[in-house]
Scaffold this motif. Structure first.
Motif, PDB file in Angstrom:
ATOM      1  N   SER A  98      30.791 -19.131  19.828  1.00 15.41           N
ATOM      2  CA  SER A  98      29.349 -18.808  19.616  1.00 15.41           C
ATOM      3  C   SER A  98      29.204 -17.622  18.515  1.00 15.41           C
ATOM      4  N   TYR A 111      19.956 -22.200  11.471  1.00 14.32           N
ATOM      5  CA  TYR A 111      20.022 -22.063  13.220  1.00 14.32           C
ATOM      6  C   TYR A 111      20.939 -21.439  13.550  1.00 14.32           C
ATOM      7  N   LYS A 112      20.967 -20.793  14.779  1.00 11.01           N
ATOM      8  CA  LYS A 112      21.860 -20.175  15.479  1.00 11.01           C
ATOM      9  C   LYS A 112      22.749 -21.411  15.974  1.00 11.01           C
ATOM     10  N   CYS A 113      24.009 -20.902  16.556  1.00 10.66           N
ATOM     11  CA  CYS A 113      24.883 -22.195  16.604  1.00 10.66           C
ATOM     12  C   CYS A 113      26.030 -21.894  17.766  1.00 10.66           C
ATOM     13  N   ARG A 128      25.742 -27.204  19.201  1.00 12.71           N
ATOM     14  CA  ARG A 128      24.289 -26.802  19.534  1.00 12.71           C
ATOM     15  C   ARG A 128      23.492 -25.907  18.593  1.00 12.71           C
ATOM     16  N   TYR A 130      20.048 -24.039  17.696  1.00 15.30           N
ATOM     17  CA  TYR A 130      18.937 -23.437  18.345  1.00 15.30           C
ATOM     18  C   TYR A 130      18.021 -22.300  17.660  1.00 15.30           C
ATOM     19  N   PHE A 133      14.270 -20.605  22.415  1.00 16.87           N
ATOM     20  CA  PHE A 133      14.624 -21.178  23.489  1.00 16.87           C
ATOM     21  C   PHE A 133      14.679 -22.837  23.069  1.00 16.87           C
ATOM     22  N   PHE A 134      14.281 -23.121  21.904  1.00 16.78           N
ATOM     23  CA  PHE A 134      14.496 -24.713  21.460  1.00 16.78           C
ATOM     24  C   PHE A 134      15.689 -24.876  20.772  1.00 16.78           C
ATOM     25  N   TYR A 135      16.295 -26.097  21.286  1.00 19.22           N
ATOM     26  CA  TYR A 135      17.578 -26.211  20.737  1.00 19.22           C
ATOM     27  C   TYR A 135      18.007 -27.803  20.748  1.00 19.22           C
ATOM     28  N   LYS A 136      18.922 -28.252  20.081  1.00 19.84           N
ATOM     29  CA  LYS A 136      19.317 -29.560  19.871  1.00 19.84           C
ATOM     30  C   LYS A 136      20.868 -29.592  20.108  1.00 19.84           C
ATOM     31  N   THR A 137      21.443 -30.446  21.084  1.00 18.13           N
ATOM     32  CA  THR A 137      22.867 -30.647  21.081  1.00 18.13           C
ATOM     33  C   THR A 137      23.206 -32.058  20.576  1.00 18.13           C
TER      34      THR A 137
END
Length: 144
Positions: A98, A111-113, A128, A130, A133-137
């Motif tokens: 992370s 994006y943070k990853c 992931r 993000y 609080f919004f994220y996509k995995t």
């Protein structure tokens, strides 16, 4: 029979090496689109300082291999997507990596990853991206 005793340790060694490699995030991963087709191969690797990164190793469709990252900013702007480092800044944190960032080469957004191996299948990598609080995995498959 004597040769059998020489071969068994070698086979065990090969099994252990392959099993250990399958437990690592490093290597080539198939990045798929929403329809499940492989778009490109991402190579996950570690730099000398321990930073874990991912770059586009190969774009699957030959006609797309000359695309550039026109929406990226900074040193990545107008660079070829094939060979581009899309994931950077990751460091091991328990079972995951992370603290890094991921670039979407189509939009240029950063994006943070974080990434980690699927607990049930070490041949699947969870990626992931993000913002707040919004994220996509996404799930990438280890290239065989």
């Amino acid at each position: 029979m004597n040769n059998l005793f020489k071969i068994i340790p070698f086979l065990l060694f090969c099994f252990v090496v392959n099993f250990a490699q399958a437990q690592e995030i490093f290597g080539n991963w198939e990045m798929t689109n929403d329809e499940g087709r492989v778009n490109c191969i991402i190579k996950i690797f570690s730099k000398q300082d321990g930073e874990v990164c991912g770059k586009v190793h190969r774009i699957v469709k030959e006609k797309h291999r000359d695309r550039i990252c026109k929406n990226c900013e900074g040193e990545k702007k107008n660079k070829p997507i094939e060979g581009l480092e899309l994931i950077y800044g990751l460091h091991k944190d328990g079972k995951e990596y992370s603290g890094g960032e991921l670039i979407n080469p189509k939009s240029g957004k950063v994006y943070k990853c974080k990434i980690w191996l699927d607990e049930d299948n070490p041949n699947k990598l969870k990626v992931r991206g993000y913002v707040a609080f919004f994220y996509k995995t996404m799930t990438w498959n280890r290239q065989q």
